[in-house]
Design a protein around this motif. Structure first.
Motif, short mmCIF file in Angstrom:
data_model
loop_
_atom_site.label_atom_id
_atom_site.label_comp_id
_atom_site.label_asym_id
_atom_site.label_seq_id
_atom_site.Cartn_x
_atom_site.Cartn_y
_atom_site.Cartn_z
N UNK A 41 0.85 -1.20 0.16
CA UNK A 41 -0.05 0.08 -0.02
C UNK A 41 0.85 1.07 0.03
N UNK A 42 1.90 1.11 0.73
CA UNK A 42 2.66 2.29 0.74
C UNK A 42 3.64 2.59 -0.50
N UNK A 43 3.89 1.39 -1.33
CA UNK A 43 4.51 1.46 -2.39
C UNK A 43 3.73 2.28 -3.40
N UNK A 44 2.27 1.89 -3.32
CA UNK A 44 1.38 2.13 -4.58
C UNK A 44 0.86 3.61 -4.12
N UNK A 45 0.46 3.97 -3.07
CA UNK A 45 -0.18 5.25 -2.46
C UNK A 45 0.40 5.93 -2.02
N UNK A 78 -7.09 14.50 0.34
CA UNK A 78 -6.47 13.41 1.07
C UNK A 78 -7.33 11.88 0.76
N UNK A 79 -8.48 12.20 0.04
CA UNK A 79 -9.18 10.85 -0.33
C UNK A 79 -8.67 10.21 -1.52
N UNK A 80 -7.84 9.07 -1.20
CA UNK A 80 -7.26 8.29 -2.32
C UNK A 80 -8.13 7.17 -2.89
N UNK A 81 -7.67 6.62 -3.82
CA UNK A 81 -8.35 5.52 -4.51
C UNK A 81 -8.28 4.26 -3.31
N UNK A 82 -7.32 4.43 -2.53
CA UNK A 82 -7.37 3.18 -1.61
C UNK A 82 -8.44 3.26 -0.62
N UNK A 83 -8.64 4.78 -0.35
CA UNK A 83 -9.84 4.83 0.72
C UNK A 83 -11.09 4.48 -0.11
N UNK A 84 -11.62 4.93 -1.15
CA UNK A 84 -12.49 4.39 -1.98
C UNK A 84 -12.95 3.03 -2.10
N UNK A 85 -11.75 2.54 -2.53
CA UNK A 85 -11.94 1.02 -2.66
C UNK A 85 -12.37 0.35 -1.32
N UNK A 88 -6.24 -2.71 5.10
CA UNK A 88 -7.46 -2.96 5.78
C UNK A 88 -8.30 -3.84 4.58
N UNK A 89 -8.07 -3.32 3.36
CA UNK A 89 -8.82 -4.16 2.48
C UNK A 89 -8.40 -5.54 2.35
N UNK A 90 -7.18 -5.82 2.57
CA UNK A 90 -6.64 -7.07 2.33
C UNK A 90 -7.13 -8.01 3.68
N UNK A 91 -7.21 -7.24 4.77
CA UNK A 91 -7.94 -7.99 5.95
C UNK A 91 -9.32 -8.18 5.77
#
Ligand SMILES: *Cc1c(COP(=O)(O)O)cnc(C)c1O
Length: 412
Positions: A69-73, A85-92, A294-297
């Motif tokens: 996640x850190x690498x990507x976002x 601050x709302x990234x694709x990671x948050x939206x997904x 969290x998504x992975x979790x």
């Protein structure tokens, strides 16, 4: 020259009073990653106190997901959600969280927060802000978590909401109050699984009352999300509840093993909280790397890994309930991973915790104000990473400690 000043005198006196009342708490440093084995100083301790119910906090897949996640976002989000601050990671993640509750809340949408404390403050103050000042009424369960209590207090001071505290086992009096209530907005607020007792809220009956008297029902499922239900979706799945009146709070630092929380509700409520929820608006968005982890979790929770872990956890709880017998201390009637042992006075609970520590266990004594006066307890929690032998050994140790304290003349 004195280097003492008024506030310093006050603070030192206040701390001394805590010490005298056996109410001073202290931090212990764990040298290891969160798991059932901890190291404090140079001592290995078996922990039965974390909320890492599924044992995911140090799961290799989550460690990898956090770094991916850190690498990507990137690491920081840089701003609040409404700024940039709302990234694709948050939206997904929010879409995935909404899907978890979509069978139970029509038009479900989710909003991600850095902590459950913030989610609760936002939900309660934001929803109460829908009514004119003085025209909302909050019904809050007596044993609710501190963050709900603080949310209720904040809402009542910001919006002059009326507040009634109800005993969650006394729904008759709640119904009586609701039936007389002419407020324009009614909100019932309750923990799904009570954090210090481990019992479940009577949500079926509460939802009936909410329907009958036109109230919203907000459920804080901090201890049920990930654990309850076939798919681990939480208490709404477990009790098969359906309603657009439901406001669901799940936290992500407990069974989900990461950190953060979310509100899930019908789309319009979430849209309103994005517009008006002060603790949502005026804070920096959580790291997108965390959202990605969290998504992975959530994938693990819903998949075979989660299922296997929930099954094992249930077996441990069953073993405890069948085999743990005290002569004087009291077990609560709980079928959740939270299994308190109620001892009574602060001194006795502290002594039990100390003896457990000497035996190699990390199980703190929980004292007022977290629990009612005279109900100090050991709050034992199980994790899917515990083995059957871990639980059997704990049972033997507790039985020995109870009898040694009874021999010394210590009773309830
Ligand atoms: C832990 C907890 C919270 C707070 O969640 P955090 O993410 O730790 O801030 C809220 N409600 C209940 C019932 C909890 O147990």
């Amino acid at each position: 020259m004195s280097n003492s000043f008024k506030a310093l005198t006050l603070v030192n006196q206040a701390i001394t009073r805590l010490e005298e009342g056996l109410l001073k708490r202290s931090l212990r440093i764990n040298e290891k990653a969160c798991d059932v084995d901890a190291v404090v100083g140079d001592r290995a301790l078996k922990t039965f106190c974390s909320n890492d119910y599924l044992g995911l906090a140090n799961h290799p897949a989550l460690v990898t997901a956090l770094s991916d996640g850190a690498q990507k976002y990137g690491v920081g989000s840089g701003a609040s959600h409404l700024i940039s601050g709302h990234s694709r990671a948050h939206e997904l993640l929010e879409n995935q969280l909404a899907r978890f509750q979509s069978a139970h809340i029509p038009n479900a949408r989710a909003l991600f927060f850095s902590t459950g404390y913030m989610a609760n403050l936002t939900a309660i103050t934001g929803l109460i802000g829908l009514a004119n000042k003085g025209e909302a009424h909050i019904y809050s369960a007596a044993l609710n978590h501190a963050s709900l209590i603080d949310g209720v207090r904040l809402a009542s001071s910001q919006h002059q909401a009326l507040v009634t505290i109800f005993d969650h086992l006394d729904l008759a009096s709640l119904e009586k109050d609701l039936s007389k209530d002419t407020s324009s907005l009614k909100l019932i607020v309750i923990d799904g699984v009570f954090s210090m007792d481990g019992d479940l809220a009577p949500l079926n009956s509460l939802l009936q009352l909410a329907n009958q008297y036109d109230a919203l029902l907000m459920v804080d499922d901090a201890h049920g999300f990930g654990v309850l239900g076939e798919k681990g979706h939480g208490i709404l799945e477990y009790l098969d509840l359906h309603s657009e009146r439901l406001i669901y709070i799940g936290t992500l630092g407990k069974a989900a093993g990461v950190s953060g929380a979310f509100i899930c509700a019908a789309d319009s409520f979430i849209e309103w909280l994005i517009q008006k929820g002060r603790p949502y608006i005026y804070t920096t968005a959580t790291s997108p790397a965390i959202a990605h982890a969290v998504s992975k979790s959530l994938d693990l929770i819903e998949g075979i890994e989660g299922k296997t872990r929930r099954k094992h956890l249930d077996e441990l709880i069953k073993l405890w309930n069948e085999e743990m017998v005290f002569s004087c201390w009291q077990k609560a009637s709980s079928s959740s991973a939270i299994q308190p042992v109620i001892i009574g006075s602060n001194a006795h609970a502290l002594q039990a915790a100390k003896l457990l520590d000497a035996a190699g266990y990390w199980i703190p004594a929980i004292r007022p104000p977290t629990v009612p006066e005279g109900k100090a307890r050991l709050r034992i929690t199980f994790s899917a990473n515990h083995t059957v032998d871990d639980v059997k050994e704990l049972i033997q140790t507790l039985q020995k400690i109870e009898s040694s304290m009874l021999v010394e003349g210590v009773s309830l």
